[in-house]
Design a protein around this motif. Structure first.
Motif, mmCIF file in Angstrom:
data_model
loop_
_atom_site.group_PDB
_atom_site.id
_atom_site.type_symbol
_atom_site.label_atom_id
_atom_site.label_comp_id
_atom_site.label_asym_id
_atom_site.label_seq_id
_atom_site.Cartn_x
_atom_site.Cartn_y
_atom_site.Cartn_z
ATOM 1 N N VAL A 111 53.573 36.034 52.457
ATOM 2 C CA VAL A 111 54.675 35.576 53.302
ATOM 3 C C VAL A 111 55.373 34.418 52.592
ATOM 4 O O VAL A 111 54.717 33.450 52.191
ATOM 5 C CB VAL A 111 54.185 35.135 54.689
ATOM 6 N N HIS A 112 56.676 34.509 52.440
ATOM 7 C CA HIS A 112 57.443 33.452 51.770
ATOM 8 C C HIS A 112 57.850 32.359 52.765
ATOM 9 O O HIS A 112 57.547 31.184 52.553
ATOM 10 C CB HIS A 112 58.697 34.048 51.125
ATOM 11 N N PRO A 148 63.232 46.144 46.263
ATOM 12 C CA PRO A 148 63.108 44.699 46.509
ATOM 13 C C PRO A 148 61.657 44.286 46.707
ATOM 14 O O PRO A 148 60.858 45.006 47.292
ATOM 15 C CB PRO A 148 63.922 44.497 47.795
ATOM 16 N N ALA A 149 61.328 43.126 46.177
ATOM 17 C CA ALA A 149 59.974 42.614 46.344
ATOM 18 C C ALA A 149 59.754 42.080 47.746
ATOM 19 O O ALA A 149 58.628 42.019 48.225
ATOM 20 C CB ALA A 149 59.702 41.504 45.323
ATOM 21 N N GLN A 150 60.815 41.671 48.417
ATOM 22 C CA GLN A 150 60.687 41.057 49.737
ATOM 23 C C GLN A 150 61.380 41.897 50.801
ATOM 24 O O GLN A 150 62.276 42.690 50.528
ATOM 25 C CB GLN A 150 61.295 39.646 49.740
ATOM 26 N N HIS A 151 60.934 41.670 52.046
ATOM 27 C CA HIS A 151 61.513 42.354 53.202
ATOM 28 C C HIS A 151 61.667 41.333 54.323
ATOM 29 O O HIS A 151 60.803 40.469 54.507
ATOM 30 C CB HIS A 151 60.615 43.490 53.682
ATOM 31 N N PRO A 152 62.748 41.421 55.099
ATOM 32 C CA PRO A 152 62.883 40.525 56.250
ATOM 33 C C PRO A 152 62.256 41.133 57.501
ATOM 34 O O PRO A 152 62.210 42.358 57.660
ATOM 35 C CB PRO A 152 64.404 40.420 56.411
ATOM 36 N N GLU A 183 56.710 37.747 43.809
ATOM 37 C CA GLU A 183 56.050 37.827 45.102
ATOM 38 C C GLU A 183 55.497 36.459 45.481
ATOM 39 O O GLU A 183 55.345 35.572 44.636
ATOM 40 C CB GLU A 183 54.933 38.865 45.055
ATOM 41 N N ALA A 184 55.188 36.299 46.761
ATOM 42 C CA ALA A 184 54.737 34.999 47.266
ATOM 43 C C ALA A 184 53.488 34.510 46.535
ATOM 44 O O ALA A 184 53.379 33.334 46.187
ATOM 45 C CB ALA A 184 54.482 35.092 48.767
ATOM 46 N N ALA A 185 52.524 35.415 46.316
ATOM 47 C CA ALA A 185 51.281 35.012 45.656
ATOM 48 C C ALA A 185 51.539 34.505 44.239
ATOM 49 O O ALA A 185 50.899 33.553 43.784
ATOM 50 C CB ALA A 185 50.303 36.176 45.630
#
Length: 394
Positions: free
Chosen positions: A295-296, A252-256, A380-382
Motif C-alpha cells: 500500500v502506497h 500499471p504497478a499501482q491501482h486506486p 512497488e511500495a515494498a
C-alpha cells in the motif's frame, strides 16, 4: 536499581556520581550495567565484579532513540481525559517500565499530504462532464507529470455529474506550502477552471493569490487529519531518481481504490462517531498497511455534506487479496465503522471476508475517463520502502 549504600537509595541523584570538578555531571550509569566501572581519572577500582558488555551496544542506541524522540515537534505527556492530568510513567518494578504515553504533532513530520479537491460544475458543463474529461485527459496527465509534486491522482464525477473531484497524494502539506503547490498545480487545474463554479480568474499565473484561496475553499480535510504513507521520508524526486531508470512494467504497478458508502441517519451523529473511530484506529491501520508491504497511500474523506465516507488508497497487487487482507487484519475496526454505515456486510468482518470483498467491489469507483495518474509507475511500495526506510529522517 538503587543507589546503595547511600541514604534515600530509591531516589536517583546523578550528583552522587559526578566526576571531580564536574558537579552534577554523572560519570556513568551506576547500576544498570553491573555497577560503576573503574575510574581512570582517580584510579579508584570498581567494587563490582563485572561490567555488562551490552552497555556498549545499548547506550548509543538509547541515546539515539531519546534524542530523536525529544526532537519530535509538540512533544508532550499524554493527558488522562478523566482527570486532566498527565498519564505519566507506569512501572512494574525498578527499570522495568510498562508505558510512558506521549503525544506529538505527527503531521509536522510528514513529507506528504492528501489533496482532496471537490468542485461544483457549472450547469452547462454537467451534461458534458464525461466528454470534457476525455477531451482534457492527455493535457491533465501531462500537467500532473510536470508538476513535480504529485505522486498519484484520480479524477471522479460525483453527485450525478454535478461535482468534479481531484483526489491526489502530494509532497508537502497544502496548509504550510500552499504558494509552492499552487504554482505547480495551476497548469493541472487550468483546463477545468472555466467549467467550475466560483473558480478563480484566469490565467492562473496572473492571479496566484486568488488561485491559492480557491484551493483552500475546494480542499477537504481527510478524516481525523490522517494520511498513511508507506515511505514518509521519500519525496517524489527521490523516488523517481531511485527507480526512474528501471524498465516499465507490463501494465500499471499501482491501482486506486475509491470506495464510497452512504452513512446512516441521523448523518451528523454517525459521521462524528466515524471520525472518532478512524482517529483512534489510525495506529492499527498504519501498522497493518505498513506490514502489508503493498500500500502506497491511504486516507478517509467525508463527502456530500458528510453523508458519505470514502476510502481512497493506492495499492499494488490484485484487488481481492488486498481487500481480504484488510478484512482479516483490521476486521474489528471495520466492524465499528459499519455500525454507522448503510448496506453493511455481515459482521464480524474477519469471519465473513468474502462478503466484505464483495461489498468493497460493489462500492468501488473507477476514475473517470481512466484518469488515474502515477508518477512512479515503475516501483512497488515494498521496493520504495526497502530503498528509503533505512535512510534517516530529515
Amino acid at each position: 536499581t538503587r543507589d546503595h549504600p547511600w541514604d534515600d537509595a530509591d531516589c536517583f541523584k546523578p550528583e552522587r556520581y559526578a566526576r571531580p570538578g564536574q558537579t552534577g555531571t554523572p560519570a556513568h550509569d551506576p547500576l544498570i550495567f553491573g555497577g560503576e566501572p573503574d575510574d581512570p581519572a582517580t584510579g579508584r577500582s570498581s567494587s563490582f565484579l563485572h561490567q555488562c558488555i551490552g552497555q556498549h551496544v545499548a547506550m548509543p542506541l538509547l541515546t539515539h532513540i531519546v534524542r530523536q524522540m525529544l526532537l519530535l515537534p509538540g512533544l508532550a505527556e499524554a493527558i488522562n481525559p478523566r482527570d486532566g492530568k498527565p498519564l505519566g510513567l507506569s512501572q512494574q518494578w525498578a527499570y522495568h517500565c510498562l508505558s510512558y504515553p506521549l503525544v506529538y504533532h505527527r503531521h509536522a513530520l510528514l513529507r506528504h499530504s492528501a489533496l482532496l479537491l471537490l468542485m461544483d460544475l457549472q450547469s452547462p458543463s454537467q451534461a458534458h462532464a464525461q466528454a470534457l474529461l476525455e477531451q482534457q485527459q492527455k493535457i491533465l496527465l501531462d500537467a500532473l507529470q510536470q508538476s513535480g509534486c504529485v505522486h498519484f491522482a484520480a479524477v471522479l464525477l460525483l453527485n450525478n455529474n454535478t461535482q468534479l473531484a481531484l483526489f491526489a497524494f502530494i509532497d508537502q502539506d497544502i496548509n504550510n506550502h500552499l504558494p509552492r503547490l499552487a504554482q505547480a498545480l495551476g497548469p493541472v487545474l487550468s483546463p477545468l477552471l472555466a467549467h467550475i463554479c466560483h473558480a478563480p480568474p484566469l490565467p492562473v499565473a496572473r492571479h496566484p493569490w486568488e488561485f491559492e484561496q480557491a484551493l483552500r475553499r475546494f480542499n477537504l480535510a481527510p478524516v481525523g487529519d490522517y494520511v498513511f504513507c508507506a515511505y514518509p521520508n521519500a519525496s517524489l524526486a527521490m523516488v523517481q531518481q531511485e527507480f526512474g531508470h528501471q524498465a516499465a512494467r507490463l501494465g500499471p504497478a499501482q491501482h486506486p481504490l475509491l470506495v464510497s458508502m452512504p452513512i446512516k441517519a441521523p448523518v451528523g451523529e454517525h459521521s462524528q462517531q466515524l471520525k472518532q473511530v478512524i482517529q483512534y484506529g489510525a495506529p492499527r491501520i498504519e501498522k497493518m498497511l505498513l506490514e502489508s508491504r503493498h500500500v502506497h497511500f491511504a486516507c478517509f474523506v467525508l463527502l456530500n455534506g458528510d453523508s458519505e465516507l470514502m476510502l481512497f488508497t493506492v495499492f499494488d497487487r490484485g484487488f481481492e487479496p488486498y481487500v481480504e487482507h484488510f478484512a482479516l487484519q483490521v476486521g474489528s475496526l471495520f466492524d465499528r465503522l459499519f455500525e454507522h454505515m448503510l448496506h453493511a456486510p455481515p459482521v464480524p468482518v474477519d469471519e465473513f471476508p468474502q462478503d466484505f470483498v464483495e461489498l468493497i467491489r460493489r462500492f468501488d469507483r473507477s476514475p473517470e475517463a481512466s484518469l488515474f495518474f502515477s508518477a512512479q509507475a515503475n516501483a512497488e511500495a515494498a521496493q520504495i520502502q526497502r530503498a528509503f526506510t533505512r535512510k534517516a529522517w530529515p
